[in-house]
Motif scaffolding. Sequence first.
Motif, PDB file in Angstrom:
ATOM      1  N   THR A 156       0.905  -1.388   0.258  1.00 47.54           N
ATOM      2  CA  THR A 156       0.279  -0.208  -0.224  1.00 47.54           C
ATOM      3  C   THR A 156       0.477   1.238   0.532  1.00 47.54           C
ATOM      4  OG1 THR A 156       0.130   0.026   2.227  1.00 47.54           O
ATOM      5  CG2 THR A 156      -2.124  -0.876   1.134  1.00 47.54           C
ATOM      6  N   LEU A 157       2.143   0.870  -0.117  1.00 43.64           N
ATOM      7  CA  LEU A 157       3.377   2.546  -0.177  1.00 43.64           C
ATOM      8  C   LEU A 157       3.504   2.773  -1.181  1.00 43.64           C
ATOM      9  CD1 LEU A 157       4.948   4.174   1.770  1.00 43.64           C
ATOM     10  CD2 LEU A 157       6.419   2.023   1.186  1.00 43.64           C
ATOM     11  N   ALA A 158       3.022   3.783  -1.721  1.00 42.98           N
ATOM     12  CA  ALA A 158       3.988   4.536  -2.952  1.00 42.98           C
ATOM     13  C   ALA A 158       4.347   5.906  -2.402  1.00 42.98           C
ATOM     14  CB  ALA A 158       1.865   5.103  -3.712  1.00 42.98           C
ATOM     15  N   THR A 162      -7.457  10.672  -1.098  1.00 47.42           N
ATOM     16  CA  THR A 162      -8.213   8.814  -1.000  1.00 47.42           C
ATOM     17  C   THR A 162      -7.265   7.659   0.431  1.00 47.42           C
ATOM     18  OG1 THR A 162      -7.798   7.993  -2.482  1.00 47.42           O
ATOM     19  CG2 THR A 162      -9.751   8.576  -2.437  1.00 47.42           C
ATOM     20  N   ARG A 163      -6.321   8.070   0.681  1.00 45.50           N
ATOM     21  CA  ARG A 163      -5.648   7.647   1.582  1.00 45.50           C
ATOM     22  C   ARG A 163      -4.824   8.521   2.403  1.00 45.50           C
ATOM     23  NH1 ARG A 163      -1.970   3.163  -0.782  1.00 45.50           N
ATOM     24  NH2 ARG A 163      -0.976   4.886  -1.511  1.00 45.50           N
ATOM     25  N   ASP A 164      -4.640   7.910   3.792  1.00 48.99           N
ATOM     26  CA  ASP A 164      -3.634   8.967   4.993  1.00 48.99           C
ATOM     27  C   ASP A 164      -1.906   9.313   3.783  1.00 48.99           C
ATOM     28  OD1 ASP A 164      -5.200   8.460   7.479  1.00 48.99           O
ATOM     29  OD2 ASP A 164      -4.457   6.564   7.336  1.00 48.99           O
ATOM     30  N   GLU A 165      -1.565  10.227   4.230  1.00 46.72           N
ATOM     31  CA  GLU A 165      -0.349  10.850   3.190  1.00 46.72           C
ATOM     32  C   GLU A 165       0.948  11.430   4.585  1.00 46.72           C
ATOM     33  OE1 GLU A 165      -0.171  13.720  -0.307  1.00 46.72           O
ATOM     34  OE2 GLU A 165      -1.518  14.063   1.039  1.00 46.72           O
ATOM     35  N   VAL A 166       1.835  11.422   4.179  1.00 48.05           N
ATOM     36  CA  VAL A 166       3.006  11.667   5.258  1.00 48.05           C
ATOM     37  C   VAL A 166       3.832  12.799   4.204  1.00 48.05           C
ATOM     38  CG1 VAL A 166       5.158  11.531   6.324  1.00 48.05           C
ATOM     39  CG2 VAL A 166       3.159   9.912   7.103  1.00 48.05           C
ATOM     40  N   PHE A 169       8.159  16.180   9.491  1.00 44.83           N
ATOM     41  CA  PHE A 169       7.474  15.495   9.220  1.00 44.83           C
ATOM     42  C   PHE A 169       5.895  16.198   9.828  1.00 44.83           C
ATOM     43  CE2 PHE A 169       4.745  12.553  10.625  1.00 44.83           C
ATOM     44  CZ  PHE A 169       5.180  10.927  10.240  1.00 44.83           C
ATOM     45  N   LEU A 170       5.180  16.125   8.339  1.00 43.25           N
ATOM     46  CA  LEU A 170       3.329  16.595   7.857  1.00 43.25           C
ATOM     47  C   LEU A 170       2.887  14.884   7.988  1.00 43.25           C
ATOM     48  CD1 LEU A 170       4.452  19.788   6.064  1.00 43.25           C
ATOM     49  CD2 LEU A 170       4.012  19.376   8.281  1.00 43.25           C
ATOM     50  N   PHE A 171       1.497  15.534   8.337  1.00 46.06           N
ATOM     51  CA  PHE A 171       1.113  14.255   8.870  1.00 46.06           C
ATOM     52  C   PHE A 171      -0.262  14.518   7.967  1.00 46.06           C
ATOM     53  CE2 PHE A 171      -2.778  11.231  10.604  1.00 46.06           C
ATOM     54  CZ  PHE A 171      -2.907  10.197   9.567  1.00 46.06           C
ATOM     55  N   VAL A 172      -1.308  13.914   7.791  1.00 51.68           N
ATOM     56  CA  VAL A 172      -2.493  14.246   7.371  1.00 51.68           C
ATOM     57  C   VAL A 172      -3.363  13.504   6.615  1.00 51.68           C
ATOM     58  CG1 VAL A 172      -3.957  15.729   5.399  1.00 51.68           C
ATOM     59  CG2 VAL A 172      -1.317  16.442   5.567  1.00 51.68           C
ATOM     60  N   PRO A 173      -4.393  13.040   7.415  1.00 48.93           N
ATOM     61  CA  PRO A 173      -4.862  12.005   7.469  1.00 48.93           C
ATOM     62  C   PRO A 173      -6.102  11.855   6.294  1.00 48.93           C
ATOM     63  CG  PRO A 173      -5.438  13.131   9.665  1.00 48.93           C
ATOM     64  CD  PRO A 173      -4.841  14.242   8.446  1.00 48.93           C
ATOM     65  N   ALA A 174      -6.666  11.129   5.954  1.00 50.46           N
ATOM     66  CA  ALA A 174      -6.699  10.423   4.080  1.00 50.46           C
ATOM     67  C   ALA A 174      -8.589  11.967   4.543  1.00 50.46           C
ATOM     68  CB  ALA A 174      -7.520   9.568   3.612  1.00 50.46           C
ATOM     69  N   PRO A 197      -4.892   1.730   2.851  1.00 53.79           N
ATOM     70  CA  PRO A 197      -6.132   1.817   2.535  1.00 53.79           C
ATOM     71  C   PRO A 197      -7.335   3.193   2.402  1.00 53.79           C
ATOM     72  CG  PRO A 197      -7.087   1.140   5.091  1.00 53.79           C
ATOM     73  CD  PRO A 197      -5.429   1.351   4.798  1.00 53.79           C
ATOM     74  N   GLU A 198      -7.874   3.030   1.350  1.00 51.94           N
ATOM     75  CA  GLU A 198      -8.336   3.625   0.758  1.00 51.94           C
ATOM     76  C   GLU A 198      -9.278   4.185   1.973  1.00 51.94           C
ATOM     77  OE1 GLU A 198      -8.519   4.797  -2.071  1.00 51.94           O
ATOM     78  OE2 GLU A 198      -7.473   4.091  -2.656  1.00 51.94           O
ATOM     79  N   GLY A 199     -10.004   5.711   2.343  1.00 55.99           N
ATOM     80  CA  GLY A 199     -10.534   5.780   3.509  1.00 55.99           C
ATOM     81  C   GLY A 199      -9.030   6.285   4.909  1.00 55.99           C
TER      82      GLY A 199
END
Length: 106
Positions: free
Chosen positions: A27-29, A45-49, A73-78, A100-102
């Motif tokens: 699931t990692l890109a 649509t997915r969690d992001e760092v 480091f910055l985190f953004v929820p889906a 996962p999506e969502g």
Amino acid sequence: MKINAQNALKKLATHDSPFLTLFEHGTLAVEIYKPEKVDLQQPHTRDEVYVVVSGTGEFINGDTRTTFEPGDFLFVPAGVEHRFENFTDDFSTWVLFYGPEGGEKE
């Protein structure tokens, strides 16, 4: 596996896009992202760092505005609206999408 930021930015410069996917596994890109003047992102649509490679500016994450600099480091929820603003011309960042999506649940 090693991805060098300088080489990633050279590859990105040959594409007509502000981002380039450099690695995928499960699931990692992993992408490199370097917007010019304006960040036109939409919620994902997915969690992001993000891990800032270079430059400074401000990051909007939902209702929160914060400054950023290299190494942050910055985190953004889906699904959360977010963008970089008032960033320097040398701004670039790693982007990691995962899960996962969502998004993952707490």
